[in-house]
Design a protein around this motif. Structure first.
Motif, PDB file in Angstrom:
ATOM      1  N   LEU A 240       5.551  23.316  24.784  1.00 16.94           N
ATOM      2  CA  LEU A 240       5.169  22.350  23.765  1.00 16.94           C
ATOM      3  C   LEU A 240       6.382  22.033  22.898  1.00 16.94           C
ATOM      4  O   LEU A 240       7.009  22.948  22.339  1.00 16.94           O
ATOM      5  CB  LEU A 240       4.038  22.914  22.890  1.00 16.94           C
ATOM      6  CG  LEU A 240       3.632  22.094  21.667  1.00 16.94           C
ATOM      7  CD1 LEU A 240       3.064  20.749  22.086  1.00 16.94           C
ATOM      8  CD2 LEU A 240       2.621  22.854  20.823  1.00 16.94           C
ATOM      9  N   GLN A 258      -3.675  21.186  11.512  1.00 18.89           N
ATOM     10  CA  GLN A 258      -3.856  20.492  12.789  1.00 18.89           C
ATOM     11  C   GLN A 258      -2.844  20.976  13.825  1.00 18.89           C
ATOM     12  O   GLN A 258      -3.184  21.184  14.994  1.00 18.89           O
ATOM     13  CB  GLN A 258      -3.715  18.980  12.601  1.00 18.89           C
ATOM     14  CG  GLN A 258      -4.880  18.329  11.874  1.00 18.89           C
ATOM     15  CD  GLN A 258      -4.669  16.832  11.718  1.00 18.89           C
ATOM     16  OE1 GLN A 258      -3.568  16.389  11.418  1.00 18.89           O
ATOM     17  NE2 GLN A 258      -5.735  16.066  11.928  1.00 18.89           N
ATOM     18  N   ILE A 259      -1.612  21.162  13.395  1.00 19.53           N
ATOM     19  CA  ILE A 259      -0.575  21.611  14.309  1.00 19.53           C
ATOM     20  C   ILE A 259      -0.879  23.019  14.814  1.00 19.53           C
ATOM     21  O   ILE A 259      -0.791  23.310  16.012  1.00 19.53           O
ATOM     22  CB  ILE A 259       0.802  21.565  13.622  1.00 19.53           C
ATOM     23  CG1 ILE A 259       1.205  20.106  13.342  1.00 19.53           C
ATOM     24  CG2 ILE A 259       1.861  22.266  14.475  1.00 19.53           C
ATOM     25  CD1 ILE A 259       2.387  19.967  12.420  1.00 19.53           C
ATOM     26  N   LYS A 261      -3.762  24.488  15.002  1.00 20.84           N
ATOM     27  CA  LYS A 261      -4.947  24.434  15.862  1.00 20.84           C
ATOM     28  C   LYS A 261      -4.575  23.931  17.258  1.00 20.84           C
ATOM     29  O   LYS A 261      -5.055  24.443  18.268  1.00 20.84           O
ATOM     30  CB  LYS A 261      -6.001  23.528  15.234  1.00 20.84           C
ATOM     31  CG  LYS A 261      -7.331  23.481  15.979  1.00 20.84           C
ATOM     32  CD  LYS A 261      -8.359  22.705  15.164  1.00 20.84           C
ATOM     33  CE  LYS A 261      -9.721  22.715  15.871  1.00 20.84           C
ATOM     34  NZ  LYS A 261      -9.703  21.925  17.115  1.00 20.84           N
ATOM     35  N   ALA A 262      -3.708  22.918  17.339  1.00 17.10           N
ATOM     36  CA  ALA A 262      -3.296  22.378  18.626  1.00 17.10           C
ATOM     37  C   ALA A 262      -2.509  23.410  19.430  1.00 17.10           C
ATOM     38  O   ALA A 262      -2.714  23.551  20.640  1.00 17.10           O
ATOM     39  CB  ALA A 262      -2.463  21.117  18.422  1.00 17.10           C
ATOM     40  N   GLU A 265      -5.068  25.905  20.827  1.00 20.64           N
ATOM     41  CA  GLU A 265      -5.939  25.376  21.874  1.00 20.64           C
ATOM     42  C   GLU A 265      -5.173  25.098  23.174  1.00 20.64           C
ATOM     43  O   GLU A 265      -5.709  25.296  24.262  1.00 20.64           O
ATOM     44  CB  GLU A 265      -6.626  24.096  21.392  1.00 20.64           C
ATOM     45  CG  GLU A 265      -7.659  24.341  20.301  1.00 20.64           C
ATOM     46  CD  GLU A 265      -8.323  23.046  19.847  1.00 20.64           C
ATOM     47  OE1 GLU A 265      -7.828  21.958  20.243  1.00 20.64           O
ATOM     48  OE2 GLU A 265      -9.320  23.122  19.112  1.00 20.64           O
ATOM     49  N   LEU A 266      -3.935  24.646  23.069  1.00 23.02           N
ATOM     50  CA  LEU A 266      -3.153  24.350  24.261  1.00 23.02           C
ATOM     51  C   LEU A 266      -2.641  25.605  24.947  1.00 23.02           C
ATOM     52  O   LEU A 266      -2.233  25.560  26.100  1.00 23.02           O
ATOM     53  CB  LEU A 266      -1.971  23.443  23.903  1.00 23.02           C
ATOM     54  CG  LEU A 266      -2.338  22.017  23.460  1.00 23.02           C
ATOM     55  CD1 LEU A 266      -1.094  21.289  22.970  1.00 23.02           C
ATOM     56  CD2 LEU A 266      -2.981  21.246  24.601  1.00 23.02           C
TER      57      LEU A 266
END
Length: 298
Positions: A240, A258-259, A261-262, A265-266
């Motif tokens: 990433l 948000q960052i 969390k991403a 999840e990824l």
């Protein structure tokens, strides 16, 4: 194929009479109609009460369909009876539409207690533990197959490769149960089976492909997953890369959340972040232009 097809059922009873356990297992193939499917088995034991058990997704098949599996176990308890013989049907629901496999309406499927594994005959060879991938630390791949006993298979071999068939390995399967000679018959849409197993030592290989060869005195039958072979692979490396531009943005706390969390999840293996703590010009972002490089020629 139909939108839902029962492939295999097992009704096993183990243990002593006073402390026996009954296990019901179902393997189902369904059409890949989209996300949000519900796959389940409706069944009734000797008490005549209908119940249901939800199936879980296992893996995709070579023809685009999917394997789903359901299992339920009943340990012996005081004043509680085991289900015994069962009648059952399979159901698929997708976007308000229902699809059933009820043995073509022939009084549903029936499987007696302790009869072990049975198959419907939709496929002559059924992979009983279909898998989608290899685990990070997995070094061995246990395989188990149900073969229609009417084929009278005398030898079952797994042909497999770790390098796209440049080198081919052959592993003989072991007959776990079922006679080598043909066993005819069946009841309520189900047929007796031979159960064969093998264990492939893949060590640290990234990808595995295999097919199954069944040999009898009269014929040789191949199962190569609808021409695509069975395939297992470890998860690829995930990288990433993100330019955060953190201190030049408004509403920083929400964006940081948000960052984070991403990233979670990824499940990225490597994360590369730029401008993590950039705070130029009090966060206004209007950077001064870089002056041109001058040179003096003597």
């Amino acid at each position: 194929m139909d939108n839902i097809q029962l492939l295999y059922v097992a009704n096993t009873v183990s243990g002593k009479a006073a402390a026996s356990t009954q296990t019901l297992q179902f393997l189902i193939r369904v059409a890949n109609l989209g996300y949000g499917k519900t796959v389940e088995v409706h069944w009734a034991g000797e008490d005549g009460v209908w119940r249901r058990v939800l199936a879980d997704y296992c893996a995709s098949a070579g023809d685009g369909s999917e394997y789903w599996r359901a299992e339920v176990a009943f340990p012996r308890q005081a004043r509680a009876e085991l289900p015994g013989d069962i009648h059952f049907v399979a159901r698929l629901e997708h976007e308000g539409c229902e699809y059933w496999d009820n043995n073509d309406g022939c009084l549903d499927y029936f499987c007696a207690a302790g009869s072990g594994g049975r198959m419907t005959g939709v496929m002559p060879v059924v992979p009983l533990n279909p898998m989608q991938g290899l685990g990070p630390a997995q070094r061995n791949v246990p395989l188990k197959f149900a073969v229609n006993a009417a084929l009278a298979a005398e030898k079952v071999t797994v042909h497999w490769t770790l390098d796209d068939w440049r080198h081919v390995h052959k592993t003989s399967c072991r007959l776990q149960s079922g006679k080598r000679s043909a066993t005819h018959g069946g009841y309520a849409g189900l047929h007796p089976v031979q159960l064969w197993s093998a264990n492939l030592k893949v060590e640290g290989a990234f990808r595995l492909q295999y097919s199954i060869c069944c040999e009898s005195g009269e014929q040789t039958l191949w199962d190569n997953n609808a021409g695509r072979n069975y395939r297992l692979s470890r998860a690829p490396l995930k990288v990433l890369i993100l330019n955060l531009h953190c201190y030049q943005e408004d509403d920083q706390d929400r964006k940081f959340w948000q960052i984070a969390k991403a990233v979670d999840e990824l499940q990225a293996d490597v994360v590369c972040l730029q401008e993590v703590a950039e705070h130029w010009n009090d966060g206004r972002g209007d950077w001064a232009p870089i002056p041109p490089i001058s040179s003096t020629v003597a």
